[in-house]
Write an enzyme that holds these catalytic residues in place. Structure first.
Site, short mmCIF file in Angstrom:
data_model
loop_
_atom_site.label_atom_id
_atom_site.label_comp_id
_atom_site.label_asym_id
_atom_site.label_seq_id
_atom_site.Cartn_x
_atom_site.Cartn_y
_atom_site.Cartn_z
CB VAL A 207 -15.14 -18.78 -23.04
CG1 VAL A 207 -15.88 -17.45 -23.00
CG2 VAL A 207 -16.11 -19.93 -22.97
CG HIS A 208 -10.51 -16.19 -26.78
ND1 HIS A 208 -11.13 -17.08 -27.62
CD2 HIS A 208 -9.86 -15.31 -27.58
CE1 HIS A 208 -10.84 -16.76 -28.88
NE2 HIS A 208 -10.08 -15.69 -28.89
NE ARG A 209 -13.37 -12.98 -30.86
CZ ARG A 209 -12.56 -13.88 -31.40
NH1 ARG A 209 -12.95 -15.11 -31.61
NH2 ARG A 209 -11.34 -13.54 -31.73
CG ASP A 282 -15.61 -17.04 -27.24
OD1 ASP A 282 -14.56 -17.71 -27.39
OD2 ASP A 282 -15.76 -16.21 -26.31
#
Ligand code: UDP
Length: 361
Positions: A207-209, A282
């Site tokens: 998860v990083h967006r 993501d």
């Protein structure tokens, strides 16, 4: 022929790892017409586990220029990169500037090249999320428009460009396939377990967006779902530094079966991809890698640029809604799509880039 390659973020190191290797192979077989590649690292990602590790593991030539530009807002970061890249281009006077994907480093490289009338090659061109609030969407649209040749990974990328009128522009469009497919084939045999203990039968998550990390509601929902899922099946999450700081900021609690580990190198990531039972992400790159390694994927976004994965049942968009993620997770076990389709080429995407640069020089 001289090419200046602009890279600065993790996925760009991985993509350029495949292409740089193809340049070296080309030069070995064509010593009289060799292509010199000058690498510029903007510094957008700078932690050793977000940058150095990829240069070491993938044998990427050392950057000739390290700009060390990071930790700034979008405007300052892109502006400083533009200024510094322009200086490099005035010294190097290359035939081509090559940029990858959709980061601020991509846009800065594109603007610097186009203002100096240097030919620009955009790798991973034509992708669209149709969400103009994503910084990546703005970067890729602007970069495509000032390029001289667009290397597109998929039919949908080509069709996006056609719809935007690119057939009437003096810009070459080449369908070359996906350089990440090349990278996964080149390095798959080197897959290596991370240092941390990895449970068996685990789900791989990243998860990083910005749309997830910067929105407390979305990030809390995602972690509520990951904590709940991990009570049934262990979840392994190599944690992006940006996400780590937002987890702390929003005081999100992590369940004991949610194994958050430091970001891993590419060969460790290949191990995790090979051994996981499902991917939840993501990340743009990871959606494709899940498919390369024949793993079903749930995408924690409301749209994706990789629409062929959705259309063919390899991937499902689940957004950041707890109930939607849980329902899709329960359903994931019964999904068995036919992974024999060839969506991203056969590992020759980097070679086709070299052919394209020579043809359109
Ligand atoms: N990746 C990695 N280590 C990690 C997490 C991701 O090597 O800890 C790799 C992943 O396998 C993929 C690339 O980084 O090749 C994806 O980058 P990221 O998710 O940062 O960016 P995006 O693809 O969304 O632009």
């Amino acid at each position: 022929m001289k090419v200046v390659t602009i890279i600065g973020a993790r996925p760009q190191f991985i993509k350029s790892g495949a292409v740089s290797r193809s340049f070296i192979e080309y030069n070995q077989t064509n010593p009289k017409e060799s292509i010199s590649e000058v690498i510029v690292h903007t510094g957008q990602h700078y932690d050793s586990n977000m940058s150095d590790v990829f240069f070491e593991q993938m044998n990427i030539p050392k950057p000739a220029y390290q700009l060390d530009i990071n930790g700034l807002g979008h405007g300052a970061m892109t502006g400083q990169m533009l200024e510094e890249i322009e200086k490099v281009l005035l010294i190097e006077k290359p035939d081509w500037v090559m940029v990858y994907g959709d980061t601020n480093s991509t846009l800065a490289g594109a603007l610097a090249a186009s203002k100096l009338h240097i030919k620009l090659a955009h790798i991973e061109a034509g992708l669209r999320s149709f969400n103009m609030r994503m910084p990546e969407e703005v970067n890729r649209i602007l970069t495509d428009r000032v390029s001289s040749v667009l290397f597109c990974p998929t039919d949908s990328a080509i069709s996006n460009l056609e719809k935007e009128g690119y057939n009437d522009l003096d810009i070459a469009i080449v369908k070359n396939g996906d350089v990440m497919m090349d990278a996964s084939l080149m390095f798959s045999a080197f897959a290596k377990a991370p240092q941390e203990e990895i449970p068996s039968n685990f789900i791989l998550t990243t998860v990083h967006r910005a749309e997830n990390t910067d929105d407390p509601e979305r990030l809390k929902n995602i972690f509520k779902a990951l904590n709940t899922i991990s009570q049934e099946t262990p979840v392994v999450l190599p944690l992006h530094p940006r996400t780590k700081s937002f987890i702390e900021k929003y005081d999100i609690q992590l369940g004991s079966n949610l194994h958050c580990i430091d970001p891993v190198g590419y060969v460790e990531m290949l191990y995790l991809l090979k051994n996981c039972s499902l991917v939840l992400t993501d990340s743009g790159g990871l959606q494709k890698e899940a498919y390369f390694f024949k793993k079903y994927c749930l995408t924690l976004r409301d749209e994706t640029e990789w629409v062929e994965l959705i259309d063919n049942g390899f991937n499902k968009l689940v957004g950041a809604d707890f109930e939607t993620i849980m329902a899709a997770f329960k359903n994931a076990h019964s999904q068995s799509p036919d992974f024999s389709l060839d969506l991203y080429g056969n590992g020759e995407a980097s070679k086709k880039i070299i052919e394209g640069l020579l043809k359109h020089k």
